[in-house]
Motif scaffolding. Structure first.
Motif, PDB file in Angstrom:
ATOM      1  N   ALA A 182       0.827  -1.206   0.000  1.00 17.34           N
ATOM      2  CA  ALA A 182       0.000   0.000   0.000  1.00 17.34           C
ATOM      3  C   ALA A 182       0.862   1.257   0.000  1.00 17.34           C
ATOM      4  O   ALA A 182       0.561   2.229  -0.695  1.00 17.34           O
ATOM      5  CB  ALA A 182      -0.932  -0.013   1.212  1.00 17.34           C
ATOM      6  N   LEU A 183       1.933   1.242   0.780  1.00 15.81           N
ATOM      7  CA  LEU A 183       2.819   2.406   0.843  1.00 15.81           C
ATOM      8  C   LEU A 183       3.600   2.587  -0.449  1.00 15.81           C
ATOM      9  O   LEU A 183       3.691   3.692  -0.984  1.00 15.81           O
ATOM     10  CB  LEU A 183       3.775   2.252   2.022  1.00 15.81           C
ATOM     11  N   LEU A 184       4.179   1.519  -0.961  1.00 13.72           N
ATOM     12  CA  LEU A 184       4.975   1.616  -2.182  1.00 13.72           C
ATOM     13  C   LEU A 184       4.122   1.989  -3.389  1.00 13.72           C
ATOM     14  O   LEU A 184       4.584   2.693  -4.290  1.00 13.72           O
ATOM     15  CB  LEU A 184       5.704   0.291  -2.433  1.00 13.72           C
ATOM     16  N   ALA A 185       2.865   1.542  -3.396  1.00 16.14           N
ATOM     17  CA  ALA A 185       1.974   1.882  -4.513  1.00 16.14           C
ATOM     18  C   ALA A 185       1.712   3.378  -4.580  1.00 16.14           C
ATOM     19  O   ALA A 185       1.399   3.908  -5.654  1.00 16.14           O
ATOM     20  CB  ALA A 185       0.657   1.125  -4.378  1.00 16.14           C
ATOM     21  N   GLY A 186       1.837   4.078  -3.436  1.00 18.75           N
ATOM     22  CA  GLY A 186       1.578   5.506  -3.410  1.00 18.75           C
ATOM     23  C   GLY A 186       2.776   6.371  -3.701  1.00 18.75           C
ATOM     24  O   GLY A 186       2.661   7.602  -3.706  1.00 18.75           O
ATOM     25  N   LEU A 187       3.924   5.767  -3.964  1.00 21.98           N
ATOM     26  CA  LEU A 187       5.144   6.529  -4.235  1.00 21.98           C
ATOM     27  C   LEU A 187       5.368   6.701  -5.734  1.00 21.98           C
ATOM     28  O   LEU A 187       4.952   5.856  -6.535  1.00 21.98           O
ATOM     29  CB  LEU A 187       6.352   5.803  -3.638  1.00 21.98           C
ATOM     30  N   PRO A 188       6.045   7.767  -6.147  1.00 22.85           N
ATOM     31  CA  PRO A 188       6.443   7.874  -7.556  1.00 22.85           C
ATOM     32  C   PRO A 188       7.311   6.677  -7.936  1.00 22.85           C
ATOM     33  O   PRO A 188       8.100   6.184  -7.119  1.00 22.85           O
ATOM     34  CB  PRO A 188       7.244   9.177  -7.591  1.00 22.85           C
ATOM     35  N   ARG A 189       7.181   6.229  -9.169  1.00 27.03           N
ATOM     36  CA  ARG A 189       7.894   5.016  -9.570  1.00 27.03           C
ATOM     37  C   ARG A 189       9.410   5.100  -9.352  1.00 27.03           C
ATOM     38  O   ARG A 189      10.004   4.131  -8.864  1.00 27.03           O
ATOM     39  CB  ARG A 189       7.589   4.673 -11.030  1.00 27.03           C
TER      40      ARG A 189
ATOM     41  N   VAL B 195      -4.782  -0.385   3.844  1.00 26.39           N
ATOM     42  CA  VAL B 195      -5.331   0.736   3.073  1.00 26.39           C
ATOM     43  C   VAL B 195      -4.416   1.929   3.297  1.00 26.39           C
ATOM     44  O   VAL B 195      -4.109   2.285   4.440  1.00 26.39           O
ATOM     45  CB  VAL B 195      -6.762   1.078   3.521  1.00 26.39           C
ATOM     46  N   ALA B 196      -3.965   2.561   2.219  1.00 21.18           N
ATOM     47  CA  ALA B 196      -3.120   3.744   2.336  1.00 21.18           C
ATOM     48  C   ALA B 196      -3.976   4.958   2.677  1.00 21.18           C
ATOM     49  O   ALA B 196      -5.114   5.076   2.220  1.00 21.18           O
ATOM     50  CB  ALA B 196      -2.356   3.990   1.046  1.00 21.18           C
ATOM     51  N   LEU B 197      -3.426   5.871   3.465  1.00 22.96           N
ATOM     52  CA  LEU B 197      -4.081   7.134   3.765  1.00 22.96           C
ATOM     53  C   LEU B 197      -3.768   8.127   2.650  1.00 22.96           C
ATOM     54  O   LEU B 197      -2.821   7.936   1.890  1.00 22.96           O
ATOM     55  CB  LEU B 197      -3.598   7.662   5.110  1.00 22.96           C
ATOM     56  N   PRO B 198      -4.547   9.208   2.523  1.00 23.19           N
ATOM     57  CA  PRO B 198      -4.278  10.183   1.461  1.00 23.19           C
ATOM     58  C   PRO B 198      -2.845  10.704   1.543  1.00 23.19           C
ATOM     59  O   PRO B 198      -2.323  10.964   2.618  1.00 23.19           O
ATOM     60  CB  PRO B 198      -5.294  11.298   1.750  1.00 23.19           C
ATOM     61  N   GLY B 199      -2.192  10.831   0.428  1.00 21.32           N
ATOM     62  CA  GLY B 199      -0.813  11.295   0.409  1.00 21.32           C
ATOM     63  C   GLY B 199      -0.273  11.250  -1.024  1.00 21.32           C
ATOM     64  O   GLY B 199      -1.020  11.035  -1.971  1.00 21.32           O
ATOM     65  N   PRO B 200       1.049  11.429  -1.175  1.00 15.55           N
ATOM     66  CA  PRO B 200       2.021  11.665  -0.106  1.00 15.55           C
ATOM     67  C   PRO B 200       1.889  13.050   0.520  1.00 15.55           C
ATOM     68  O   PRO B 200       1.292  13.945  -0.055  1.00 15.55           O
ATOM     69  CB  PRO B 200       3.360  11.519  -0.817  1.00 15.55           C
ATOM     70  N   ARG B 201       2.441  13.191   1.740  1.00 13.17           N
ATOM     71  CA  ARG B 201       2.389  14.437   2.467  1.00 13.17           C
ATOM     72  C   ARG B 201       3.514  15.362   2.021  1.00 13.17           C
ATOM     73  O   ARG B 201       4.327  15.017   1.185  1.00 13.17           O
ATOM     74  CB  ARG B 201       2.465  14.159   3.968  1.00 13.17           C
ATOM     75  N   ALA B 202       3.549  16.539   2.635  1.00 14.21           N
ATOM     76  CA  ALA B 202       4.523  17.546   2.232  1.00 14.21           C
ATOM     77  C   ALA B 202       5.956  17.055   2.393  1.00 14.21           C
ATOM     78  O   ALA B 202       6.847  17.459   1.642  1.00 14.21           O
ATOM     79  CB  ALA B 202       4.308  18.831   3.037  1.00 14.21           C
ATOM     80  N   ASP B 203       6.199  16.187   3.385  1.00 12.46           N
ATOM     81  CA  ASP B 203       7.550  15.673   3.611  1.00 12.46           C
ATOM     82  C   ASP B 203       7.854  14.432   2.775  1.00 12.46           C
ATOM     83  O   ASP B 203       8.890  13.799   2.937  1.00 12.46           O
ATOM     84  CB  ASP B 203       7.769  15.369   5.095  1.00 12.46           C
ATOM     85  N   GLY B 204       6.946  14.063   1.872  1.00 12.13           N
ATOM     86  CA  GLY B 204       7.147  12.901   1.015  1.00 12.13           C
ATOM     87  C   GLY B 204       6.746  11.587   1.640  1.00 12.13           C
ATOM     88  O   GLY B 204       6.887  10.536   1.011  1.00 12.13           O
TER      89      GLY B 204
END
Length: 248
Positions: free
Chosen positions: A142-149, A203-212
């Motif tokens: 869930a976390l990795l799916a929300g990161l830029p590739r 389940v991932a929370l909305p993000g990423p946040r300002a600190d990435g």
């Protein structure tokens, strides 16, 4: 030890890791043998670590000290966790009958930040601290799916994709396809990929946040039990995630 790390610092950190990972207090002689250095060096480092509260000396040996909980609270504060995370995890635990977790990606690392699992439950496969099996866990997916590739690829290159069970995904193309599925359905599942006896859902929370950073809620339970109640469990985790407002 890396060439850029002073030997004394490296040894002090190795002592902290050894004491933290041990199931009981550790004696100085045992630490010296494990580090491969002199007993006098270990005593010198133990003195400094004890004076700062990172360790405490007991009749059985050295154990984590009173500074450790403060460091963990500071870690949570810097992650800007939403108020009431602990209480929400408890409600999620009661609603699902599964242990609940709050996890986060930040600064190139994935961490289990908080958990309802008792600290005495050493059999639980997901304990607070660094997550070394992210590609095989639901919260890791869930976390990795929300990161830029590019960020995701860098993380996987640095941490690898070790095989933990015969269900672990270890091929990069298959893993990317799995993350596409995660993004499409809005949740991630790991069925026996990190531990053959457990299934976890996240389940991932909305993000990423300002600190990435990217944050997630997850639960884990025996696979046989998950098969019986997967719909109800998925709904409970989604509702709990909707209650959390990202930190400012």
């Amino acid at each position: 030890m890396t060439s850029s790390t002073p030997q004394s610092v490296d040894r002090a950190l190795a002592i902290l890791d050894a004491v933290a990972d041990a199931p009981r207090p550790v004696g100085a002689k045992e630490l010296a043998r494990g580090l491969g250095c002199s007993l006098s060096t270990v005593y010198h480092l133990l003195g400094a670590l004890t004076a700062r509260g990172h360790l405490t000396r007991t009749t059985e040996g050295y154990a984590p000290g009173p500074r450790v909980p403060a460091l963990h609270r500071s870690f949570q504060r810097h992650l800007r966790l939403a108020p009431g995370v602990g209480e929400l995890l408890g409600r999620l635990r009661r609603a699902t009958g599964a242990e609940a977790y709050y996890t986060a990606y930040r600064g190139g690392l994935i961490t289990v930040v908080d958990s309802t699992a008792p600290v005495t439950d050493i059999a639980n496969p997901f304990t607070p601290g660094p997550e070394i099996r992210a590609h095989a866990t639901a919260h890791g997916k869930a976390l990795l799916a929300g990161l830029p590739r590019p960020v995701r690829r860098r993380y996987l290159d640095e941490h690898g994709m070790a095989r933990f069970t015969d269900r672990t995904i270890t091929a990069a193309d298959r893993f990317e396809a799995e993350l596409t599925r995660v993004r499409g359905q809005g949740f991630a599942v790991s069925m026996g990929e990190a531990d053959p006896a457990y299934t976890c859902l996240a389940v991932a929370l909305p993000g990423p946040r300002a600190d990435g950073s990217v944050h997630a809620l997850s639960v884990s339970l025996a696979t046989a039990e998950f098969r019986k109640r997967h719909g109800a469990i998925r709904g409970a985790v989604a509702r709990a995630a909707a209650e959390l407002v990202p930190g400012a």
